[in-house]
Design a protein around this motif. Structure first.
Motif, PDB file in Angstrom:
ATOM      1  N   PRO A  44      42.417-137.287 -48.288  1.00 11.14           N
ATOM      2  CA  PRO A  44      43.032-136.470 -49.338  1.00 11.14           C
ATOM      3  C   PRO A  44      44.467-136.072 -48.990  1.00 11.14           C
ATOM      4  O   PRO A  44      44.870-136.081 -47.818  1.00 11.14           O
ATOM      5  CB  PRO A  44      42.125-135.233 -49.405  1.00 11.14           C
ATOM      6  CG  PRO A  44      40.820-135.673 -48.817  1.00 11.14           C
ATOM      7  CD  PRO A  44      41.178-136.687 -47.767  1.00 11.14           C
ATOM      8  N   ALA A  45      45.210-135.698 -50.016  1.00  8.99           N
ATOM      9  CA  ALA A  45      46.619-135.321 -49.827  1.00  8.99           C
ATOM     10  C   ALA A  45      46.765-134.108 -48.922  1.00  8.99           C
ATOM     11  O   ALA A  45      47.777-133.963 -48.230  1.00  8.99           O
ATOM     12  CB  ALA A  45      47.263-135.052 -51.184  1.00  8.99           C
ATOM     13  N   ASN A  46      45.742-133.241 -48.897  1.00 13.78           N
ATOM     14  CA  ASN A  46      45.838-132.048 -48.048  1.00 13.78           C
ATOM     15  C   ASN A  46      45.424-132.323 -46.605  1.00 13.78           C
ATOM     16  O   ASN A  46      45.444-131.418 -45.774  1.00 13.78           O
ATOM     17  CB  ASN A  46      44.992-130.909 -48.630  1.00 13.78           C
ATOM     18  CG  ASN A  46      43.505-131.203 -48.594  1.00 13.78           C
ATOM     19  OD1 ASN A  46      43.108-132.363 -48.746  1.00 13.78           O
ATOM     20  ND2 ASN A  46      42.687-130.195 -48.418  1.00 13.78           N
ATOM     21  N   GLY A  47      45.056-133.575 -46.285  1.00 13.29           N
ATOM     22  CA  GLY A  47      44.777-133.938 -44.901  1.00 13.29           C
ATOM     23  C   GLY A  47      43.327-134.299 -44.627  1.00 13.29           C
ATOM     24  O   GLY A  47      42.452-134.143 -45.480  1.00 13.29           O
ATOM     25  N   TYR A  48      43.092-134.802 -43.430  1.00 19.81           N
ATOM     26  CA  TYR A  48      41.746-135.222 -43.032  1.00 19.81           C
ATOM     27  C   TYR A  48      40.920-134.021 -42.561  1.00 19.81           C
ATOM     28  O   TYR A  48      41.440-133.039 -42.035  1.00 19.81           O
ATOM     29  CB  TYR A  48      41.802-136.277 -41.926  1.00 19.81           C
ATOM     30  CG  TYR A  48      42.369-135.797 -40.596  1.00 19.81           C
ATOM     31  CD1 TYR A  48      41.563-135.148 -39.662  1.00 19.81           C
ATOM     32  CD2 TYR A  48      43.714-135.992 -40.265  1.00 19.81           C
ATOM     33  CE1 TYR A  48      42.074-134.701 -38.444  1.00 19.81           C
ATOM     34  CE2 TYR A  48      44.234-135.546 -39.063  1.00 19.81           C
ATOM     35  CZ  TYR A  48      43.408-134.903 -38.156  1.00 19.81           C
ATOM     36  OH  TYR A  48      43.913-134.441 -36.962  1.00 19.81           O
ATOM     37  N   PRO A 125      39.409-137.278 -35.700  1.00 16.40           N
ATOM     38  CA  PRO A 125      39.168-136.607 -34.415  1.00 16.40           C
ATOM     39  C   PRO A 125      38.721-135.152 -34.600  1.00 16.40           C
ATOM     40  O   PRO A 125      38.595-134.650 -35.721  1.00 16.40           O
ATOM     41  CB  PRO A 125      40.524-136.695 -33.721  1.00 16.40           C
ATOM     42  CG  PRO A 125      41.506-136.727 -34.852  1.00 16.40           C
ATOM     43  CD  PRO A 125      40.841-137.509 -35.949  1.00 16.40           C
ATOM     44  N   ASN A 126      38.536-134.478 -33.472  1.00 19.87           N
ATOM     45  CA  ASN A 126      38.069-133.095 -33.477  1.00 19.87           C
ATOM     46  C   ASN A 126      39.124-132.133 -34.021  1.00 19.87           C
ATOM     47  O   ASN A 126      40.316-132.452 -34.095  1.00 19.87           O
ATOM     48  CB  ASN A 126      37.673-132.666 -32.062  1.00 19.87           C
ATOM     49  CG  ASN A 126      36.485-133.441 -31.534  1.00 19.87           C
ATOM     50  OD1 ASN A 126      35.636-133.886 -32.300  1.00 19.87           O
ATOM     51  ND2 ASN A 126      36.425-133.603 -30.227  1.00 19.87           N
ATOM     52  N   THR A 127      38.673-130.943 -34.355  1.00 16.29           N
ATOM     53  CA  THR A 127      39.555-129.892 -34.851  1.00 16.29           C
ATOM     54  C   THR A 127      40.678-129.604 -33.847  1.00 16.29           C
ATOM     55  O   THR A 127      40.446-129.564 -32.638  1.00 16.29           O
ATOM     56  CB  THR A 127      38.750-128.604 -35.094  1.00 16.29           C
ATOM     57  OG1 THR A 127      37.720-128.881 -36.047  1.00 16.29           O
ATOM     58  CG2 THR A 127      39.636-127.499 -35.621  1.00 16.29           C
ATOM     59  N   GLY A 128      41.881-129.417 -34.354  1.00 21.79           N
ATOM     60  CA  GLY A 128      43.011-129.080 -33.504  1.00 21.79           C
ATOM     61  C   GLY A 128      43.847-130.260 -33.063  1.00 21.79           C
ATOM     62  O   GLY A 128      44.833-130.085 -32.345  1.00 21.79           O
ATOM     63  N   ILE A 163      43.766-127.926 -43.450  1.00 18.74           N
ATOM     64  CA  ILE A 163      43.512-126.524 -43.127  1.00 18.74           C
ATOM     65  C   ILE A 163      42.397-126.044 -44.034  1.00 18.74           C
ATOM     66  O   ILE A 163      42.550-125.986 -45.258  1.00 18.74           O
ATOM     67  CB  ILE A 163      44.771-125.667 -43.327  1.00 18.74           C
ATOM     68  CG1 ILE A 163      45.887-126.156 -42.398  1.00 18.74           C
ATOM     69  CG2 ILE A 163      44.469-124.194 -43.073  1.00 18.74           C
ATOM     70  CD1 ILE A 163      47.209-125.457 -42.620  1.00 18.74           C
ATOM     71  N   VAL A 164      41.261-125.743 -43.461  1.00 14.39           N
ATOM     72  CA  VAL A 164      40.089-125.346 -44.237  1.00 14.39           C
ATOM     73  C   VAL A 164      40.079-123.835 -44.373  1.00 14.39           C
ATOM     74  O   VAL A 164      39.927-123.111 -43.384  1.00 14.39           O
ATOM     75  CB  VAL A 164      38.786-125.843 -43.569  1.00 14.39           C
ATOM     76  CG1 VAL A 164      37.585-125.425 -44.395  1.00 14.39           C
ATOM     77  CG2 VAL A 164      38.833-127.356 -43.416  1.00 14.39           C
ATOM     78  N   ASN A 165      40.247-123.365 -45.609  1.00 13.46           N
ATOM     79  CA  ASN A 165      40.232-121.928 -45.861  1.00 13.46           C
ATOM     80  C   ASN A 165      38.848-121.423 -46.245  1.00 13.46           C
ATOM     81  O   ASN A 165      38.503-120.278 -46.013  1.00 13.46           O
ATOM     82  CB  ASN A 165      41.211-121.580 -46.991  1.00 13.46           C
ATOM     83  CG  ASN A 165      42.646-121.879 -46.596  1.00 13.46           C
ATOM     84  OD1 ASN A 165      43.054-121.585 -45.485  1.00 13.46           O
ATOM     85  ND2 ASN A 165      43.401-122.479 -47.507  1.00 13.46           N
TER      86      ASN A 165
END
Length: 233
Positions: A44-48, A125-128, A163-165
């Motif tokens: 998606p445009a907002n990122g993986y 990959p993992n978060t961060g 960024i998951v809100n």
């Protein structure tokens, strides 16, 4: 004398000209430069989303050519180290390269009529991890039997980490779950099980399916709305 090396069976690996590879196909193919390559994804445009599986598509276009090759890899922008996990979705046309950190063609996946497209999966990959760049190296071969006169195309694509809100529509997206203890799939829709090479093992639409009988290894579960990598130990 010059030794002619054919790479119809795939790149030797590490030839994407990424920061960590530091080399390209031009080391063997004394090639002119082309601009007909592109990498696209369904990210998606907002990122993986970390640990989610996405489809990566590599394409090259050059008129008058019917033989093509490629290698693609992914590196995180911070430190330029390999990241994520590629998954072969068509073992007749593609294979792993560079210690499984890249995907390249096989001889069965080189033919085309002025263009060629390959599609593979990639587990984020993992978060961060942050921003990730896909680096692609492509060859349009003139078929003269040696390494002279081919055309080298290169491209790259950078994607961001989402960024998951909040978690929304979870029930609509999670139409199956996998229990790692009981090795069972619980689903409300059809789920297909693939091995690490992209071969379909079986599909199920049963509410509860036990897959403990499968050989130990890595598998991909796919439904209409979700893709998940699992490990059976």
């Amino acid at each position: 004398p010059t030794t002619s090396i054919s790479n119809a069976g795939g790149s030797p690996g590490g030839k994407t000209d990424s920061p960590s590879d530091g080399a390209s196909c031009t080391g063997c193919h004394y090639a002119g430069a082309g601009t007909g390559a592109i990498i696209t994804t369904n990210i998606p445009a907002n990122g993986y989303t970390p640990n989610q599986v996405y489809t990566i598509t590599a394409n090259i276009n050059q008129s008058g050519i019917n033989k093509f090759g490629f290698e693609i890899t992914a590196e995180k922008n911070s430190g330029n180290t390999k990241t994520g996990s590629f998954l072969v979705t068509n073992s007749a046309e593609m294979k792993f390269a560079n210690n499984n950190t890249a995907i390249t063609h096989k001889s069965g996946g080189t033919s085309g009529n002025g263009s060629r497209t390959w599609a593979m999966d990639w587990e984020a990959p993992n978060t961060g991890t942050g921003d990730v760049t896909f680096y692609g190296a492509f060859i349009a071969a003139n078929g003269n039997g040696n390494n002279m006169g081919d055309t080298y195309h290169s491209t790259n694509l950078t994607v961001s980490e989402a960024i998951v809100n909040s978690v929304s529509n979870l029930s609509a997206q999670n139409d199956f779950t996998f229990n790692t203890v009981t090795k069972t799939i619980e689903t409300i829709k059809t789920v297909s099980v693939y091995d690490i090479n992209g071969k379909l093992v079986f599909s199920t639409n049963e509410k509860l399916t036990n897959i403990s009988h499968l050989n130990k290894g890595i598998y991909i579960l796919k439904s209409e709305n979700k893709t998940q990598k699992i490990i059976i130990k």
